[in-house]
Structure formats: C-alpha cells, structure tokens
Design a protein around this motif. Structure first.
Motif, short mmCIF file in Angstrom:
data_model
loop_
_atom_site.label_atom_id
_atom_site.label_comp_id
_atom_site.label_asym_id
_atom_site.label_seq_id
_atom_site.Cartn_x
_atom_site.Cartn_y
_atom_site.Cartn_z
N THR A 77 0.81 -1.18 -0.05
CA THR A 77 0.11 -0.27 0.00
C THR A 77 0.70 1.42 -0.41
OG1 THR A 77 -1.81 -0.96 0.98
CG2 THR A 77 -1.69 1.46 1.44
N TYR A 78 1.93 1.33 0.94
CA TYR A 78 2.82 2.65 0.84
C TYR A 78 3.65 2.74 -0.15
CZ TYR A 78 5.93 0.10 3.79
OH TYR A 78 7.04 -0.85 4.64
N ARG A 79 4.24 1.73 -0.74
CA ARG A 79 5.23 1.84 -1.63
C ARG A 79 5.09 2.87 -2.79
NH1 ARG A 79 9.96 -1.76 -1.74
NH2 ARG A 79 11.01 -1.47 -3.79
N ASN A 80 5.88 3.50 -2.82
CA ASN A 80 5.99 4.70 -4.18
C ASN A 80 4.78 5.72 -3.85
OD1 ASN A 80 8.00 3.43 -5.89
ND2 ASN A 80 6.17 1.80 -6.35
N ASP A 81 4.38 5.71 -2.52
CA ASP A 81 3.31 6.63 -2.01
C ASP A 81 2.11 6.59 -2.86
OD1 ASP A 81 5.11 7.81 -0.37
OD2 ASP A 81 5.91 9.22 -1.55
N MET A 82 1.83 5.58 -3.01
CA MET A 82 0.71 4.99 -3.95
C MET A 82 -0.79 5.68 -3.33
SD MET A 82 -2.46 3.08 -4.08
CE MET A 82 -2.31 1.76 -3.08
N PRO A 83 -1.02 5.97 -2.13
CA PRO A 83 -2.38 6.51 -1.58
C PRO A 83 -2.12 7.90 -2.16
CG PRO A 83 -1.44 5.20 0.03
CD PRO A 83 -0.41 5.21 -0.89
N GLN A 84 -0.95 8.67 -2.19
CA GLN A 84 -1.01 10.09 -2.68
C GLN A 84 -1.27 10.10 -4.25
OE1 GLN A 84 -0.59 12.73 -0.85
NE2 GLN A 84 -0.81 14.07 -2.66
N THR A 85 -0.77 9.16 -4.89
CA THR A 85 -1.17 8.97 -6.25
C THR A 85 -2.78 8.80 -6.51
OG1 THR A 85 1.13 7.97 -6.81
CG2 THR A 85 -0.74 7.61 -8.49
N PHE A 86 -3.22 8.20 -5.69
CA PHE A 86 -4.48 7.87 -5.82
C PHE A 86 -5.48 9.27 -5.52
CE2 PHE A 86 -8.19 7.62 -2.58
CZ PHE A 86 -9.20 7.10 -3.43
N ALA A 87 -4.86 10.25 -4.40
CA ALA A 87 -5.56 11.38 -4.02
C ALA A 87 -5.17 12.28 -5.40
CB ALA A 87 -4.63 11.76 -2.96
N GLN A 88 -4.16 12.10 -6.18
CA GLN A 88 -3.80 13.07 -7.16
C GLN A 88 -4.88 12.83 -8.22
OE1 GLN A 88 0.19 12.44 -7.75
NE2 GLN A 88 0.69 13.84 -6.09
N ILE A 89 -5.10 11.36 -8.50
CA ILE A 89 -6.11 10.88 -9.63
C ILE A 89 -7.43 11.53 -9.40
CG2 ILE A 89 -7.20 8.95 -10.48
CD1 ILE A 89 -4.66 7.42 -10.21
N CYS A 90 -7.87 11.50 -8.02
CA CYS A 90 -9.31 11.95 -7.53
C CYS A 90 -9.27 13.37 -7.61
CB CYS A 90 -9.42 11.13 -6.00
SG CYS A 90 -9.72 9.55 -5.96
N ARG A 91 -8.33 13.96 -7.31
CA ARG A 91 -8.34 15.42 -7.59
C ARG A 91 -8.58 15.88 -8.75
NH1 ARG A 91 -3.63 15.59 -3.18
NH2 ARG A 91 -4.91 15.44 -1.08
N ALA A 92 -7.81 15.25 -9.49
CA ALA A 92 -7.92 15.66 -11.06
C ALA A 92 -9.28 15.45 -11.73
CB ALA A 92 -6.91 14.54 -11.96
N GLU A 93 -9.91 14.42 -11.16
CA GLU A 93 -11.38 14.20 -11.53
C GLU A 93 -12.36 15.29 -10.80
OE1 GLU A 93 -12.41 12.13 -14.16
OE2 GLU A 93 -10.21 11.91 -14.31
N GLY A 94 -11.85 16.10 -10.05
CA GLY A 94 -12.60 17.08 -9.45
C GLY A 94 -13.21 16.89 -8.01
N VAL A 95 -12.55 15.70 -7.43
CA VAL A 95 -12.95 15.24 -6.13
C VAL A 95 -11.91 15.56 -5.08
CG1 VAL A 95 -13.70 13.31 -4.72
CG2 VAL A 95 -14.10 13.26 -7.29
N LYS A 96 -12.20 16.67 -3.98
CA LYS A 96 -11.13 16.62 -3.26
C LYS A 96 -10.89 15.59 -2.09
CE LYS A 96 -10.39 20.49 0.48
NZ LYS A 96 -10.87 21.47 1.30
N THR A 97 -9.73 15.16 -1.93
CA THR A 97 -9.43 14.21 -1.25
C THR A 97 -8.59 14.24 -0.38
OG1 THR A 97 -9.87 12.93 -3.39
CG2 THR A 97 -8.77 11.67 -1.69
N GLU A 98 -8.86 13.74 0.97
CA GLU A 98 -7.93 13.44 2.05
C GLU A 98 -7.57 12.09 2.19
OE1 GLU A 98 -9.32 15.69 5.47
OE2 GLU A 98 -9.68 17.64 4.38
N ILE A 99 -6.34 11.62 2.84
CA ILE A 99 -6.07 10.50 2.86
C ILE A 99 -5.48 10.32 4.12
CG2 ILE A 99 -5.79 9.71 0.56
CD1 ILE A 99 -2.96 10.31 0.62
N VAL A 100 -5.48 9.17 4.97
CA VAL A 100 -4.96 8.64 6.19
C VAL A 100 -4.50 7.25 5.83
CG1 VAL A 100 -5.02 8.26 8.52
CG2 VAL A 100 -6.23 10.23 7.54
N LEU A 101 -3.06 6.93 6.24
CA LEU A 101 -2.51 5.65 6.06
C LEU A 101 -2.02 4.99 7.17
CD1 LEU A 101 -1.07 3.82 3.99
CD2 LEU A 101 0.79 5.10 4.29
#
Length: 201
Positions: free
Chosen positions: A11-35
């Motif tokens: 899950t945390y390799r390559n900061d994957m959750p942050q990449t997920f958040a960036q994808i969501c934000r690009a689609e117009g969804v403001k996203t906060e993540i906790v790991l």
C-alpha cells in the motif's frame, strides 16, 4: 472525501495513496487520505491494533481501502475472518469498504494469481463490498504492454507504474467510475485504464 488506507508495504510503496488522491483531485474530487500501514502485516494484525479500530469508528471516512499481506498471504481462513471483521466495523461507522486485491510475485508467475484473486473475490461477495481487482489488471497489463515494468527489482513490490495501476483501480472502486470515465487521465495512463477495464469486464 476522506479515505483511510489499511495495509502494508504494497500500500505505501511509491506513495501509492498519494497518487490515488492526485487522480481523484484531477477528476474534481477533493480528497484527504490517512495511511495505516506496517510492512508485512495483514488484516489480523490491524484488527488487533487500536489505531485501526479508532480510525474506523471515529475518523468519519467516506471509504476505507483494505489490503492484506501478499507474499505469502498466510492462512486464508484467518484472512477472511479478520477481513470480514474490519469490513463490518467500517460499515457500522458508515464507511464504505474497498478490498485491494494484490498480485502474485514475479517468480511465482501469472499462474499463482487465481488463488490470490479468489480469496479477495470470495470475501467481497460474502460481505457485499467493492473490490479493486489490481492483481487481475496487473497480469492483463503485462500481456497488453510487456515493456512496462510493473515489478520493483525485488520481484514482489510494485514499480512506480505498478503502483499507478493500483491507484487507478482503487480510484475506480472508490469513485464508482468506469475506467473510460477518467476523462482527465493523461495519454500515457490510457493503457493502465484499458487493463483495469478488462479486469472489470
């Protein structure tokens, strides 16, 4: 949108959750993540840790992404029991659980994927929750574009592109969108979305 990730190094390799958040934000969804991730640990570990319970019950998350240990997966009955308990805890808190299916080790090959996939699929079906079929998309992409390195040098973890594939598959499940609906995805990511679409079909 608030999303909790519970898993390990896959899950945390390559900061994957942050990449997920960036994808969501690009689609117009403001996203906060906790790991909440500890190397090599599975759902049984997280179920007994106060941080997971506290976050699920009081974190007011929209979704939680759950990833079990992968290489090896360990006792599958124990996996199912602990996973079901986390899923139910999430649902009781009003949080939508998403199962993050991992991939077989490079040395084990594609033939080892069905057992891993089935463990996640069975749990998703029995508990009525969403599934991000990363492992299935992984090997589909390996056929579609074998020149894309998905594995890190250790043959178990994801390369940056492997983590990006995972992030998109999880985004599909969390946002409840088909891969073709990610209209802001760059051209270089279209092959990743194509593999996910095939995994979902």
């Amino acid at each position: 949108m608030r999303v909790l990730f519970i898993g390990n190094s896959h899950t945390y390799r390559n900061d994957m959750p942050q990449t997920f958040a960036q994808i969501c934000r690009a689609e117009g969804v403001k996203t906060e993540i906790v790991l909440l991730a500890h190397g090599g640990k599975g759902w049984d570990f997280h179920l007994n840790e106060p941080e997971a319970r506290f976050n699920l019950l009081y974190g007011e998350y929209d979704a939680v992404v759950l990833q079990h240990c992968a290489h090896p997966m360990g006792d599958l009955q124990e996996m199912a029991q602990a996973g079901a308990a986390l899923i139910r805890m999430a649902k009781e808190a009003g949080t939508r659980p998403i199962l993050y299916m991992t991939w077989a080790r490079e040395s084990d090959g594609e033939q080892a994927q069905p057992a891993m996939s089935q463990a996640y699929t069975n749990l998703a079906q029995s508990e009525g929750c969403a599934l991000a079929p990363v492992g299935n998309a992984w090997w589909i992409l390996n056929h579609l574009a074998p020149e894309i390195p998905l594995f890190a040098p250790d043959g178990s973890h994801a390369s940056p592109m492997g983590s990006r594939l995972a992030a998109y598959a999880i985004a599909c499940a969390v946002l409840e969108k088909r891969p073709e609906e990610f209209v802001h995805a760059p051209a270089a990511d279209q092959i990743l979305l194509k593999a996910i679409a095939k995994a979902l079909s």
